[in-house]
Structure formats: C-alpha cells, structure tokens
Design a protein around this motif. Structure first.
Motif, PDB file in Angstrom:
ATOM      1  N   PRO A   1      40.055-110.284  39.343  1.00 21.57           N
ATOM      2  CA  PRO A   1      38.668-110.405  38.881  1.00 21.57           C
ATOM      3  C   PRO A   1      37.816-109.270  39.434  1.00 21.57           C
ATOM      4  O   PRO A   1      38.072-108.744  40.517  1.00 21.57           O
ATOM      5  CB  PRO A   1      38.225-111.758  39.446  1.00 21.57           C
ATOM      6  CG  PRO A   1      39.150-112.040  40.569  1.00 21.57           C
ATOM      7  CD  PRO A   1      40.442-111.374  40.240  1.00 21.57           C
ATOM      8  N   THR A   2      36.826-108.891  38.676  1.00 14.59           N
ATOM      9  CA  THR A   2      35.902-107.835  39.087  1.00 14.59           C
ATOM     10  C   THR A   2      34.692-108.467  39.764  1.00 14.59           C
ATOM     11  O   THR A   2      34.135-109.443  39.260  1.00 14.59           O
ATOM     12  CB  THR A   2      35.441-107.026  37.862  1.00 14.59           C
ATOM     13  OG1 THR A   2      36.591-106.451  37.225  1.00 14.59           O
ATOM     14  CG2 THR A   2      34.481-105.919  38.272  1.00 14.59           C
TER      15      THR A   2
ATOM     16  N   ARG B   1      34.310-108.581  47.405  1.00 13.42           N
ATOM     17  CA  ARG B   1      34.044-107.328  48.105  1.00 13.42           C
ATOM     18  C   ARG B   1      34.540-107.393  49.548  1.00 13.42           C
ATOM     19  O   ARG B   1      35.061-106.407  50.085  1.00 13.42           O
ATOM     20  CB  ARG B   1      32.564-106.987  48.028  1.00 13.42           C
ATOM     21  CG  ARG B   1      32.168-106.529  46.610  1.00 13.42           C
ATOM     22  CD  ARG B   1      30.702-106.227  46.471  1.00 13.42           C
ATOM     23  NE  ARG B   1      30.272-105.133  47.343  1.00 13.42           N
ATOM     24  CZ  ARG B   1      29.021-104.666  47.365  1.00 13.42           C
ATOM     25  NH1 ARG B   1      28.111-105.193  46.554  1.00 13.42           N
ATOM     26  NH2 ARG B   1      28.700-103.682  48.163  1.00 13.42           N
TER      27      ARG B   1
ATOM     28  N   HIS C   1      42.724-115.631  43.216  1.00  7.37           N
ATOM     29  CA  HIS C   1      42.951-114.239  43.591  1.00  7.37           C
ATOM     30  C   HIS C   1      42.932-114.084  45.112  1.00  7.37           C
ATOM     31  O   HIS C   1      43.774-113.375  45.685  1.00  7.37           O
ATOM     32  CB  HIS C   1      41.891-113.344  42.950  1.00  7.37           C
ATOM     33  CG  HIS C   1      41.981-111.912  43.380  1.00  7.37           C
ATOM     34  ND1 HIS C   1      42.970-111.066  42.934  1.00  7.37           N
ATOM     35  CD2 HIS C   1      41.215-111.185  44.248  1.00  7.37           C
ATOM     36  CE1 HIS C   1      42.817-109.872  43.488  1.00  7.37           C
ATOM     37  NE2 HIS C   1      41.756-109.920  44.287  1.00  7.37           N
TER      38      HIS C   1
END
Length: 245
Positions: A16-17, A90, A124
C-alpha cells in the motif's frame, strides 16, 4: 529459538502507498529528530542480536522510547484512518526497529479511528520485516479490535489461517487473544486443529498461547479440547495451553 527468514514481501497484494497526511509529515519529522538523540550503539547491537537481526536498532530502551514518543506527539491532532495509515507505513519504511515499535504503539492507541478497511495496511506491516515483537501486538491490539468491530472480517481471518505466511497464520490464531468471553470458541479451536501439524515453533507456540489465554475465561472448555485433541496437538502446544491449569 528459530531465526527469522528475513523481510517477507507481501506477495498477495502490492504494497500500500502511504496517503498524503500533514499529521504524518509532522509526526515523522519530529520522530526522526528526537529518537536519534537517545541512540545507544552498544545497546543497539545487543537488541539487534536478541531479535535475530530482523532489523537494525537505535538502542533506545522501551520506557525511554515511550517517553520520547509522548514528546513527539505532544499537541498533535487526533488522527483519521488515512493519518494512521500514513504514519504506520512511513515508519515501516524507516530501517530502525524503534520506528516500527512507535507505529505499533500508535495504532494500538488509535485503532478505534480505523475501519475494517484498514486491514490491508496491517497485513502489509505483519508480513514486512516480521518478527514476534511487532506481529503479536498488531494481532492482539489492532487486528483483533478491527475484526471485533466488523464481524464480517472473520472471513479474512479464515483466509489468513490457511496462508503460507506463518506470521499471518500466527495473527489469525492470536487475534482473539483479548476477547475473553466474546471469544468465538469454535473458531479458536478450529484454527488450532487446522494448523496443529504446522512444523514451525511460532505457530505451535501461538496455538498454546491462544488456548492458555482463553482458559482464563473457560478452563473447562480448554481442558476438554486439549484432552480430545492431544494426539493432534504438538507437545509444545499442549504444554503452553495447560500451563496455568
């Protein structure tokens, strides 16, 4: 103790972004400025060795890290689900393990801000640089509450228990760890039997741990289950399940 297989890519789905998030910009900037000031190379080497070199460490003791985290978060707004995703992803993109621990603590604190649509992000995190120090907390304190809030997501747990990734299997086994009387006993016992012959230490240990925790709520049911399944469960699973009985 087994050694980690190394960073595991999420083969079932693209990574995923991280969404755009001003809050994440602020938090990560503060985090990467504050945490390194407490770095201890000697402690970092020891921590990395203890964790089988799954990731490098800064070498910050947990109590001090959480004090620094409060400093980082001072005055920040309550996050949206997108903020949680941005901060977690992040942080996971940073090499040192303390940043991952920050993300796990942050999600634990704000899981009620997230919907079941957040599960792909957590998946993730589980399969990327996986080890028990992050996976177990994500299982009990993020995946568990998300599934409890949307029971339709038990279908996702039914998929994870069948997965080839041992950390997804472990998460499925442990996600009800804090459910107590709300535990779906049939699902728990079924999951334990489904993976009873799994050869990995972490799965056999998780089977025993999940049963031991539920035994605090219904010891008779766990005793009866273990007695009936003793020929299928590993000695480790049985020993862990009955430890307090």
């Amino acid at each position: 103790m087994p050694t980690p297989a190394g960073p595991a890519p999420d083969a079932a789905a693209p990574a995923p972004t991280a969404p755009a998030s001003g809050l994440a910009d602020t938090v990560v900037a503060r985090l990467t400025a504050v945490y390194p000031t407490a770095a201890d190379p000697v402690r970092a080497a020891s921590a990395a060795a203890y964790m089988k070199d799954v990731a490098p460490f800064l070498g910050i003791p947990t109590p001090l890290r959480r004090t620094l985290s409060r400093e980082v978060l001072l005055g920040t707004a309550r996050p949206t689900e997108a903020d949680c995703a941005a901060i977690a992803l992040r942080c996971w993109g940073l090499p040192e393990r303390e940043y991952h621990h920050f993300a796990v603590d942050y999600l634990r604190r704000h899981v009620n801000r997230c919907s079941s649509g957040f599960l792909p992000v957590v998946r993730h995190l589980i399969v990327t640089m996986p080890w028990w120090d992050t996976v177990d907390l994500l299982a009990a304190h993020t995946v568990g509450p998300l599934v409890a809030a949307d029971p339709a997501q038990t279908a996702v747990m039914d998929e994870w228990i069948e997965d080839d990734d041992l950390w997804l299997v472990r998460t499925a086994l442990l996600h009800q760890l804090r459910y107590k009387a709300a535990t779906d006993r049939d699902r728990l016992f079924g999951y334990c039997l489904r993976r009873a012959d799994h050869p990995d230490f972490f799965i056999r240990k998780a089977i025993g741990w999940s049963l031991r925790e539920y035994a605090k709520t219904d010891p008779a049911a766990v005793t009866a289950f273990v007695d009936g399944a003793r020929d299928r469960l590993s000695p480790l699973s049985v020993r862990e399940a009955l430890k307090n009985l």
